[in-house]
Design a protein around this motif. Structure first.
Motif, PDB file in Angstrom:
ATOM      1  N   ASN A  34       0.828  -1.210   0.000  1.00 39.17           N
ATOM      2  CA  ASN A  34       0.000   0.000   0.000  1.00 39.17           C
ATOM      3  C   ASN A  34       0.862   1.260   0.000  1.00 39.17           C
ATOM      4  O   ASN A  34       0.540   2.246  -0.660  1.00 39.17           O
ATOM      5  CB  ASN A  34      -0.930   0.009   1.206  1.00 39.17           C
ATOM      6  N   TYR A  35       1.986   1.227   0.754  1.00 39.00           N
ATOM      7  CA  TYR A  35       2.887   2.386   0.754  1.00 39.00           C
ATOM      8  C   TYR A  35       3.451   2.614  -0.652  1.00 39.00           C
ATOM      9  O   TYR A  35       3.515   3.741  -1.148  1.00 39.00           O
ATOM     10  CB  TYR A  35       4.069   2.164   1.704  1.00 39.00           C
ATOM     11  N   GLU A  36       3.877   1.529  -1.292  1.00 39.51           N
ATOM     12  CA  GLU A  36       4.543   1.652  -2.590  1.00 39.51           C
ATOM     13  C   GLU A  36       3.579   2.023  -3.702  1.00 39.51           C
ATOM     14  O   GLU A  36       3.981   2.639  -4.691  1.00 39.51           O
ATOM     15  CB  GLU A  36       5.262   0.340  -2.925  1.00 39.51           C
ATOM     16  N   SER A  37       2.322   1.656  -3.556  1.00 37.79           N
ATOM     17  CA  SER A  37       1.337   1.983  -4.592  1.00 37.79           C
ATOM     18  C   SER A  37       0.621   3.303  -4.320  1.00 37.79           C
ATOM     19  O   SER A  37      -0.167   3.759  -5.140  1.00 37.79           O
ATOM     20  CB  SER A  37       0.303   0.856  -4.705  1.00 37.79           C
ATOM     21  N   GLY A  38       0.902   3.910  -3.165  1.00 37.18           N
ATOM     22  CA  GLY A  38       0.303   5.198  -2.846  1.00 37.18           C
ATOM     23  C   GLY A  38      -1.069   5.126  -2.225  1.00 37.18           C
ATOM     24  O   GLY A  38      -1.724   6.152  -2.041  1.00 37.18           O
ATOM     25  N   ILE A  39      -1.539   3.912  -1.856  1.00 37.44           N
ATOM     26  CA  ILE A  39      -2.857   3.766  -1.244  1.00 37.44           C
ATOM     27  C   ILE A  39      -2.871   4.330   0.169  1.00 37.44           C
ATOM     28  O   ILE A  39      -3.828   4.966   0.600  1.00 37.44           O
ATOM     29  CB  ILE A  39      -3.289   2.285  -1.240  1.00 37.44           C
ATOM     30  N   SER A  40      -1.805   4.091   0.908  1.00 37.23           N
ATOM     31  CA  SER A  40      -1.719   4.620   2.271  1.00 37.23           C
ATOM     32  C   SER A  40      -0.303   5.110   2.537  1.00 37.23           C
ATOM     33  O   SER A  40       0.606   4.882   1.729  1.00 37.23           O
ATOM     34  CB  SER A  40      -2.125   3.552   3.298  1.00 37.23           C
ATOM     35  N   PHE A  41      -0.132   5.783   3.672  1.00 38.02           N
ATOM     36  CA  PHE A  41       1.150   6.391   4.006  1.00 38.02           C
ATOM     37  C   PHE A  41       1.542   5.953   5.412  1.00 38.02           C
ATOM     38  O   PHE A  41       0.694   5.834   6.289  1.00 38.02           O
ATOM     39  CB  PHE A  41       1.029   7.916   3.944  1.00 38.02           C
TER      40      PHE A  41
END
Length: 251
Positions: A34-41
């Protein structure tokens, strides 16, 4: 390059797998995705550990497409720029006029189109225990899903249910949709009892006794009974959106 792209690039440079990085940070493997795909931080404490694990400075991961006062351009854009610079002043003015007209046409089209509503996303918790935190920040044990027309539009989050105690109405592995509407007798909810999470049918009698029933009466052994004097902690995190069912013995 975005934060997620920088993260993926740096992880590759160090030959660290997603699962290894997840273990080092104390989060799930899907959280890294999710971090790498920009879904969450990442949360602040996770972010600080991330800098240490990747042996990098914050400005390296956060550098974006703006460098040295100018935007990074791709080869096609660079070729167009060189061609533009090779034109006469009149040619450059012609290009600017054409580009300006095209941009104005694009803007007129955008204004004439009906506004596109952004799809609404809600967290899907992988376990009822994860939903106990009631917000998608606790250990990253969730994925975001898009609310479609087939889903209850009032859903605020979703939970994947484990076990057969709520069958056949809620099967093992199925997803329930939850909101935070007030709970009434006969409703099914997501509850925390002394730190353990349950999906149960709720009833409270006039004496203040709380009953948490399993819909699968073959699993009545999994029912919970809490008296006012028991001292046990009970928190409801949401109401499962489904039709109200008769209470056991009250059909």
């Amino acid at each position: 390059m975005s934060f997620g792209e920088q993260l993926r690039k740096r992880r590759g440079e160090l030959n660290i797998s997603r699962s290894d990085l997840a273990a080092m940070l104390g989060v799930s493997q899907s959280a890294i995705g999710n971090y790498e795909s920009g879904i969450s931080f990442p949360k602040e404490d996770v972010l600080l550990r991330l800098f240490d694990c990747l042996r990098t400075e914050p400005n390296i991961l956060f550098q974006d497409s703006f460098r040295g006062g100018g935007w990074i351009i791709n080869p096609t854009e660079r070729a167009l720029l060189e061609q533009y610079r090779g034109l006469s002043p009149l040619g450059r003015e012609t290009v600017r006029s054409v580009v300006g007209a095209l941009c104005a046409y694009r803007d007129d089209l955008e204004e004439s189109r009906p506004a596109q509503k952004e799809p609404r996303m809600i967290p899907l918790y992988r376990t009822a225990a994860a939903a106990g935190y009631a917000a998608p920040v606790f250990g990253e044990d969730f994925d975001y899903i898009t609310v479609t027309d087939e889903m209850p539009q009032s859903a605020e989050f979703a939970v994947r249910i484990q076990g057969d105690s709520m069958a056949p109405y809620i099967a093992d592995g199925s997803v329930v949709y939850v909101n935070r509407d007030p709970l009434r007798s006969g409703d099914v909810g997501i509850f925390c009892v002394d730190g353990d999470m349950f999906c149960k049918q709720y009833h409270k009698d006039l004496a203040g006794m709380v009953y948490l029933f399993s819909l699968n009466r073959k699993r009545a052994d999994a029912d919970l009974l809490l008296s006012p004097a028991s001292g046990r902690g009970l928190v409801c995190f949401g109401r499962v959106i489904m039709h109200t069912l008769p209470l056991p013995g009250m059909e």
